[in-house]
Motif scaffolding. Structure first.
Motif, PDB file in Angstrom:
ATOM      1  N   GLN A  47       0.372  -1.185  -0.118  1.00 34.66           N
ATOM      2  CA  GLN A  47       0.276   0.353   0.128  1.00 34.66           C
ATOM      3  C   GLN A  47       0.551   0.471   0.067  1.00 34.66           C
ATOM      4  O   GLN A  47       0.857   2.275  -0.746  1.00 34.66           O
ATOM      5  N   HIS A  48       1.852   1.432   0.558  1.00 38.20           N
ATOM      6  CA  HIS A  48       2.766   2.262   0.546  1.00 38.20           C
ATOM      7  C   HIS A  48       3.365   2.412  -1.170  1.00 38.20           C
ATOM      8  O   HIS A  48       3.314   3.460  -1.555  1.00 38.20           O
ATOM      9  N   LEU A  52       2.802   5.995  -2.873  1.00 38.58           N
ATOM     10  CA  LEU A  52       4.276   6.777  -3.863  1.00 38.58           C
ATOM     11  C   LEU A  52       4.103   6.776  -5.185  1.00 38.58           C
ATOM     12  O   LEU A  52       4.770   7.770  -5.328  1.00 38.58           O
ATOM     13  N   LYS A  53       3.585   6.332  -5.674  1.00 40.96           N
ATOM     14  CA  LYS A  53       3.569   6.425  -7.130  1.00 40.96           C
ATOM     15  C   LYS A  53       2.333   6.993  -7.253  1.00 40.96           C
ATOM     16  O   LYS A  53       2.982   8.361  -8.424  1.00 40.96           O
TER      17      LYS A  53
END
Length: 143
Positions: A47-48, A52-53
Motif C-alpha cells: 500500500q505504501h 508513493l506512485k
C-alpha cells in the motif's frame, strides 16, 4: 486470484525476479480488504508503494547552468600554441642575429688576415727580385 499463485509471486518479489506485470498483480491483491492472514504483514508495504506512485514533487528545483569549461580549455590551448609559435620565432630571430654577428666578425678577421698576407707577399716579391739579381751575378761571375 489463487492464494498459491500469490505466495509464489511474493517469493519471486523478494528474490527480485518478478516482472512489472507480476508486481502489478501483487499490488492489486494487497490493495483488497480480503488478504490471507499469513500475508497481511506485507499489505502495508504494498500500500505504501502504491501511495508513493501517486505522490508528485511540486517544488521547483533550481538548476545550475552547466559551465562550459571546454570553451575555456580551447581558448587556453590556442593561447599556449600561439605563445609557443611566438617564442620559436623569437629564438629563430635571435639565432639569425647571432649568425649575422659571427659572420661579420669572421669577415673582419679574414680581412685582417688578408691584409697581413698581402704585406708578407709584397716582401716576398722583393726577396724574389733579390734572388734573381744575385743569381744573375753568380751566373755572370761563373761564366
Amino acid at each position: 486470484m489463487e492464494l498459491a499463485n500469490i505466495e509464489k509471486l511474493v517469493e519471486k518479489y523478494f528474490e527480485a525476479s518478478t516482472t512489472v506485470q507480476e508486481e502489478q498483480e501483487l499490488q492489486l491483491y494487497f490493495s483488497q480488504n480480503n488478504v490471507a492472514p499469513h500475508l497481511q504483514e506485507y499489505q502495508p508495504m504494498f500500500q505504501h508503494f502504491a501511495n508513493l506512485k501517486e505522490e508528485q514533487y511540486t517544488k521547483n528545483v533550481p538548476l545550475q547552468p552547466r559551465k562550459n569549461y571546454l570553451k575555456w580549455i580551447s581558448v587556453a590551448a590556442v593561447l599556449i600554441f600561439m605563445s609557443a609559435i611566438g617564442i620559436t620565432q623569437y629564438t629563430d630571430a635571435l639565432e639569425r642575429e647571432k649568425a649575422a654577428l659571427a659572420y661579420a666578425q669572421f669577415k673582419e678577421s679574414m680581412t685582417l688576415v688578408s691584409e697581413s698576407f698581402n704585406t708578407g707577399a709584397s716582401r716576398i716579391n722583393h726577396l724574389n727580385q733579390f734572388t734573381e739579381t744575385t743569381n744573375k751575378i753568380f751566373i755572370t761571375q761563373n761564366n
